[in-house]
Scaffold this motif. Sequence first.
Motif, PDB file in Angstrom:
ATOM      1  N   CYS A   1     138.082  67.641 106.303  1.00  0.00           N
ATOM      2  CA  CYS A   1     136.651  67.126 106.971  1.00  0.00           C
ATOM      3  C   CYS A   1     136.813  68.423 108.692  1.00  0.00           C
ATOM      4  N   ALA A   2     135.534  68.667 108.832  1.00  0.00           N
ATOM      5  CA  ALA A   2     135.547  69.272 110.385  1.00  0.00           C
ATOM      6  C   ALA A   2     134.570  68.527 111.269  1.00  0.00           C
ATOM      7  N   GLY A   3     134.809  68.575 111.929  1.00  0.00           N
ATOM      8  CA  GLY A   3     134.506  68.203 113.574  1.00  0.00           C
ATOM      9  C   GLY A   3     133.879  69.250 114.645  1.00  0.00           C
ATOM     10  N   GLY A   4     135.012  69.905 115.027  1.00  0.00           N
ATOM     11  CA  GLY A   4     135.388  71.046 115.582  1.00  0.00           C
ATOM     12  C   GLY A   4     136.027  71.356 114.839  1.00  0.00           C
ATOM     13  N   GLY A   5     136.738  71.104 113.683  1.00  0.00           N
ATOM     14  CA  GLY A   5     137.328  71.708 112.927  1.00  0.00           C
ATOM     15  C   GLY A   5     139.273  72.344 112.605  1.00  0.00           C
ATOM     16  N   SER A   6     139.599  71.358 114.177  1.00  0.00           N
ATOM     17  CA  SER A   6     141.181  71.341 113.999  1.00  0.00           C
ATOM     18  C   SER A   6     142.319  71.037 112.814  1.00  0.00           C
ATOM     19  N   ASN A   7     141.862  69.263 112.372  1.00  0.00           N
ATOM     20  CA  ASN A   7     142.859  69.426 110.866  1.00  0.00           C
ATOM     21  C   ASN A   7     142.313  70.375 109.713  1.00  0.00           C
TER      22      ASN A   7
ATOM     23  N   GLU B   1     136.457  59.951 109.905  1.00  0.00           N
ATOM     24  CA  GLU B   1     136.266  61.454 109.792  1.00  0.00           C
ATOM     25  C   GLU B   1     137.093  62.030 107.819  1.00  0.00           C
TER      26      GLU B   1
ATOM     27  N   SER C   1     146.818  60.005 114.156  1.00  0.00           N
ATOM     28  CA  SER C   1     146.131  61.245 113.112  1.00  0.00           C
ATOM     29  C   SER C   1     146.842  61.974 113.969  1.00  0.00           C
ATOM     30  N   HIS C   2     146.097  63.154 113.003  1.00  0.00           N
ATOM     31  CA  HIS C   2     146.773  63.938 113.678  1.00  0.00           C
ATOM     32  C   HIS C   2     146.972  65.402 114.986  1.00  0.00           C
ATOM     33  N   LYS C   3     146.110  64.558 116.021  1.00  0.00           N
ATOM     34  CA  LYS C   3     146.293  64.952 117.255  1.00  0.00           C
ATOM     35  C   LYS C   3     147.146  64.956 118.117  1.00  0.00           C
TER      36      LYS C   3
ATOM     37  N   GLY D   1     134.362  61.843 115.774  1.00  0.00           N
ATOM     38  CA  GLY D   1     134.933  62.478 116.507  1.00  0.00           C
ATOM     39  C   GLY D   1     134.656  63.827 115.567  1.00  0.00           C
ATOM     40  N   LEU D   2     133.391  63.523 114.629  1.00  0.00           N
ATOM     41  CA  LEU D   2     132.825  64.868 113.971  1.00  0.00           C
ATOM     42  C   LEU D   2     131.296  64.850 114.667  1.00  0.00           C
TER      43      LEU D   2
ATOM     44  N   GLN E   1     141.112  59.001 119.366  1.00  0.00           N
ATOM     45  CA  GLN E   1     141.703  59.221 118.148  1.00  0.00           C
ATOM     46  C   GLN E   1     142.110  60.264 119.441  1.00  0.00           C
TER      47      GLN E   1
ATOM     48  N   CYS F   1     143.896  62.712 107.966  1.00  0.00           N
ATOM     49  CA  CYS F   1     143.713  63.026 108.974  1.00  0.00           C
ATOM     50  C   CYS F   1     144.192  61.724 110.121  1.00  0.00           C
TER      51      CYS F   1
ATOM     52  N   SER G   1     140.517  69.936 120.232  1.00  0.00           N
ATOM     53  CA  SER G   1     139.388  70.702 119.059  1.00  0.00           C
ATOM     54  C   SER G   1     139.099  72.096 119.547  1.00  0.00           C
TER      55      SER G   1
HETATM   56  C1  LIG Z   1     141.058  61.649 112.928  1.00  0.00           C
HETATM   57  C2  LIG Z   1     140.257  62.589 112.938  1.00  0.00           C
HETATM   58  N1  LIG Z   1     139.446  62.654 112.211  1.00  0.00           N
HETATM   59  C3  LIG Z   1     138.930  64.426 112.481  1.00  0.00           C
HETATM   60  C4  LIG Z   1     138.920  64.790 113.989  1.00  0.00           C
HETATM   61  C5  LIG Z   1     137.718  65.888 113.932  1.00  0.00           C
HETATM   62  O1  LIG Z   1     137.789  66.820 115.000  1.00  0.00           O
HETATM   63  P1  LIG Z   1     138.729  68.384 114.204  1.00  0.00           P
HETATM   64  O2  LIG Z   1     137.753  68.576 113.447  1.00  0.00           O
HETATM   65  O3  LIG Z   1     139.426  68.360 115.089  1.00  0.00           O
HETATM   66  O4  LIG Z   1     140.070  67.520 113.120  1.00  0.00           O
HETATM   67  C6  LIG Z   1     138.731  63.728 114.606  1.00  0.00           C
HETATM   68  C7  LIG Z   1     138.104  63.530 115.529  1.00  0.00           C
HETATM   69  O5  LIG Z   1     138.398  63.080 116.840  1.00  0.00           O
HETATM   70  C8  LIG Z   1     139.758  62.688 113.834  1.00  0.00           C
HETATM   71  O6  LIG Z   1     140.132  61.303 115.448  1.00  0.00           O
END
Ligand SMILES: Cc1ncc(COP(=O)(O)O)c(C=O)c1O
Length: 458
Positions: free
Chosen positions: A267-273, A389, A115-117, A342-343, A144, A418, A234
């Motif tokens: 997509c936005a969970g905490g919003g980092s990607n 996500e 993933s982007h993490k 992750g969301l 992730q 992502c 995130s």
């Molecule tokens: C593949 C993936 N996408 C998106 C997210 C959501 O996080 P964020 O909104 O910070 O990108 C996660 C969080 O674990 C993730 O694993």
Amino acid sequence: MATVLTERTRYLLDEDRIPRAWYNIAADLPSPAPPPLHPGTGQPIGPGDLAPLFPMELIKQVVSQEREVEIPDPVRDAYKLYRPSPLHRARRLEKALDTPAHIYYKYEGGSPSGSHKPNTALAQAYFNKAEGVTRLATETGAGQWGSALAFAGAAFDLEIKVFMVRASYDQKPYRRILMETYGASVVPSPSPDTQYGQKVLAETPGHTGSLGVAISEAIEDTVTHPGTKYSLGSVFDFVLLHQTVIGQESIAQMDMAGEEPDVIIGCAGGGSNFAGLTFPWLGQTFRGGRKYKVIAAEPEAAPSLTRGVYAYDFGDTAKTTPLVKMHTLGSDFIPEPIHAGGLRYHGMAPLISHIYELGLLEAIAIEQTECFAAAITFARTEGIVPAPEPTHALAATIREALACKESGEDKVIVTALCGHGLLDLAAYEEYLGGQMVDSGLSDQDLASALAAVPVLAG
Ligand SMILES: Cc1ncc(COP(=O)(O)O)c(C=O)c1O
């Protein structure tokens, strides 16, 4: 006979095009985002308040107003394991949808942990190591982020302890094994390893966990173990900053494609990607450039932007973090155990919340069955199985592309894919077997969650 597609499909950059600096949107915002507050004094926090949790270089990045923050060479070197990431034109998806829209996706699933993490995990591991830290504690939802930090811990020789949300720990055993393969130690959260975890378990045996609870445990672990700092995947400004390599590369790649986006979706969970893809484009707009339609796609089960309130709230359930102004569902809110672990977060990154309040981006909430339907269409056309996500971003992309089909417009859509979902096949099995359900969020449950948002004096 199958149609032969001769046009270009992937836009690739050479290794020397990995950005040399992260892009700091604080330099270009039309107005500054409200500062984090100390919960005791109600005053803006200072660097000293964050020092028990983070190394000084990361704290400096939070307050920096410089547009460019240099990426240290050891981090750029580690980025070379998977960056620059490809930008794909989704020609086969376009064809299947019979849409005149041009769909591009920036694919971050080719990173070592999928993933982007790692874009921020490597940076955080490097800055901690440089300041003598030996161990990092963190939470993970889908696993992730934990996998990314475990990989970064191996890259920079740090011990990693991961509190993994129970629902994901049970749904995704292979994520735990991946983290352990990289050398991390992983416990399900709530866990007996912290006082807070013990309290939650005593009150609710069988608690499915949440990111809010896991964050509280990781912070408690940090402050009770010498040589340990806290790391998060995130929400916080420096995490969003590190992810801007995604958007910067995508600007160069869209230039190669000779197109400019009309719509940008993440997509936005905490919003980092989401921030990683969109902030460099939004920055161009803020500096007087073209305006794009920017869409954050979130789950109906945790709709912080679309149904939350914009208020100062805690980032975790034990209320140990600073108060940050964000769109929140209340820090006690425990989302339904949807597959997009992750969301499942009650809040949104303060920077994204601020830009949303300024009316410069849009948000939509989507149920998981629509997302998995989109993911199946995507897998059967583009070949990549998305993580749960980004299926939200894909569902939003398909909605936009089908609207183009209706209107006949050939809009250019750029989205963030992502992560891959090869360790999330249990979710696909559930969907394909017709057993996946939508959870929604009732007005009543929403109202009782929002009642827990602190009311600040003044
Ligand atoms: C593949 C993936 N996408 C998106 C997210 C959501 O996080 P964020 O909104 O910070 O990108 C996660 C969080 O674990 C993730 O694993």
